[in-house]
Design an enzyme around this catalytic site. Structure first.
Site, PDB file in Angstrom:
ATOM      1  N   GLU A  57       0.812  -1.217   0.000  1.00  0.00           N
ATOM      2  CA  GLU A  57       0.000   0.000   0.000  1.00  0.00           C
ATOM      3  C   GLU A  57       0.846   1.268   0.000  1.00  0.00           C
ATOM      4  O   GLU A  57       0.336   2.358   0.260  1.00  0.00           O
ATOM      5  CB  GLU A  57      -0.966  -0.026   1.188  1.00  0.00           C
ATOM      6  CG  GLU A  57      -1.926  -1.204   1.075  1.00  0.00           C
ATOM      7  CD  GLU A  57      -2.935  -1.300   2.196  1.00  0.00           C
ATOM      8  OE1 GLU A  57      -2.916  -0.433   3.097  1.00  0.00           O
ATOM      9  OE2 GLU A  57      -3.744  -2.240   2.179  1.00  0.00           O
ATOM     10  N   LYS A  99     -15.771  -1.323   2.462  1.00  0.00           N
ATOM     11  CA  LYS A  99     -15.035  -1.802   1.290  1.00  0.00           C
ATOM     12  C   LYS A  99     -16.062  -2.399   0.328  1.00  0.00           C
ATOM     13  O   LYS A  99     -16.602  -3.482   0.601  1.00  0.00           O
ATOM     14  CB  LYS A  99     -14.022  -2.879   1.689  1.00  0.00           C
ATOM     15  CG  LYS A  99     -12.873  -2.370   2.557  1.00  0.00           C
ATOM     16  CD  LYS A  99     -12.014  -3.533   3.030  1.00  0.00           C
ATOM     17  CE  LYS A  99     -10.771  -3.062   3.771  1.00  0.00           C
ATOM     18  NZ  LYS A  99     -10.039  -4.200   4.387  1.00  0.00           N
TER      19      LYS A  99
END
Length: 427
Positions: free
Chosen positions: A207, A339
């Site tokens: 990330e 999400k």
């Protein structure tokens, strides 16, 4: 204007980790087209919508998505052709019914979400509206606090550093998203220098955060505070800290295994550790502080810290309204991580956010570790006014694309845009 669906075409593309994922194009009779691609998580909750993989070891080590692609190009296309793209809920519910399982395992959550998002994009394009405005209406103008994941541990760093997966900074004291992005970038670069000076690696994880081989979990916070100060900012009043331990990843037989510290602790001992950190450091948010099915532990955690910081459930809730409702009833947290690929449609994603709001809980939209350059979650965040989101470090194209989309949205909104700042979190 003819906003009926004329064509749907899916293809197999690669995500940011080099693994296959699904991309979908939806074309309407008026000629408008929407394209969306689907991310994939590394630390996935056990209760998430199923990501359909081919399991053909001769291709991509079994991770191919040709079955999901085929499901879009045949069954889903046949069912949706001629439907009005503006009827998002009807389309999403038809796909859920068509799949016929509770976890979207037949057609694949990755197939269904790709279509769901592409339909919304096509409809927005047909109406000549930016996606955030199409989804959220004229009042959508709240810009989020970006939660920059600048230091990685756990599975995102191959268990070579801290046990806790994400250490984030939140520039709540900034006056705009644009300013918050600059602050985050400056601290990120200072952290790189701090790590280099201390002799640590500055390689980045999935990330975009750094993944140094730290000996203690608290070292990560100390280094971040040093970087904030070196960048010229004040920890707490200007930049706060958020942590996502992703505790399910080190939970086994009722105990939490802190590998980096060579000890095993129970839920209460881990809560005591978090409490001591909240006393000592400017921590505003704790996500997945306990394991996804440790409901009794979560109750203790919320009793200890729920009135001091935002406690976010990710693996605990997996964007699923049934699990969120249980969490509200049992009073185990005060915020939900959102999400879209955990649940599989835009309609269900919005319902999860609305359920959180109904309980006066917070909602934080999130990327996945295996991302694409699709920026739909940026538009969703502004549309729903969630006030904060996490989409990695200000590094790596698939992360930065989301941040750049917020810059475009803020510019588009002009004087109507307002930054969530210190009001972003439930506390």
């Amino acid at each position: 204007m003819k906003t009926q669906i004329q064509a749907i075409h899916a293809r197999e593309i690669l995500d940011s980790r080099g693994n296959p994922t699904v991309e979908v194009d939806v074309t309407l009779e008026c000629g408008a087209m929407g394209r969306a691609s689907v991310p994939s998580g590394a630390s996935t909750g056990a209760h998430e919508a199923v990501e359909l993989r081919d399991k053909d070891t001769q291709r991509y080590s079994g991770k191919g998505v040709l079955k999901a692609v085929s499901n879009v190009n045949t069954e889903i296309l046949e069912s949706l052709r001629g439907m009005n793209a503006i009827d998002q809920e009807q389309i999403d519910h038809l796909m859920i019914k068509l799949d016929g399982t509770s976890d979207k395992s037949r057609l694949g959550g990755n197939a269904i979400l790709g279509v769901s998002l592409a339909v919304a994009r096509a409809a927005a394009s047909a109406l000549n509206l930016p996606l955030f405005q199409y989804l959220g209406g004229e009042q959508a103008a709240r810009m989020p606090v970006p939660m920059f994941n600048i230091l990685n541990g756990g599975v995102h760093a191959n268990w070579q550093g801290p046990d806790f997966q994400e250490f984030m900074i939140a520039p709540t004291g900034a006056g705009s998203f644009k300013e918050a992005l600059r602050w985050g970038s400056e601290v990120y670069h200072e952290l790189k220098a701090v790590l280099k000076d201390a002799g640590y690696s500055t390689a980045v994880g999935d990330e975009g955060g750094f993944a140094p081989a730290l000996k203690k979990n608290s070292d990560a916070i100390e280094l971040i505070i040093k970087a904030i100060e070196r960048a010229g900012y004040t920890p707490g009043s200007q930049i706060e800290i958020a942590i996502d331990p992703a505790s399910s990843g080190f939970y086994e037989n009722g105990l939490y295994h802190l590998r980096s510290e060579g000890r095993k602790v129970d839920a209460q001992e881990l809560i005591n550790l978090y409490s001591s950190w909240v006393d000592k450091y400017p921590i505003a948010v704790l996500e997945d502080g306990l394991a996804e099915d440790d409901w009794s532990g979560w109750k203790l955690l919320n009793a200890a810290l729920g009135d001091r910081i935002e406690l976010v459930g990710d693996d605990l809730f997996v964007t699923n309204v049934e699990r969120i409702q249980r969490g509200i009833t049992e009073n185990v947290a005060n915020a939900v991580l959102i999400k879209p690929n955990q649940i599989g449609t835009l309609t269900e994603t919005k319902a999860a956010i609305e359920m959180a709001y109904g309980a006066n809980w917070g909602a934080m939209v999130s990327h996945r570790s295996g991302e694409t350059v699709d920026s739909s979650i940026a538009d969703l965040t502004v549309a729903m006014g969630t006030g904060h989101l996490k989409t990695g470090a200000p590094c790596r194209g698939e992360r930065v694309e989301k941040y750049n989309q917020f810059l475009r949205i803020e510019e588009d909104l002009g004087s109507r845009a307002f930054y969530a700042g210190h009001d972003a979190f439930v506390r």
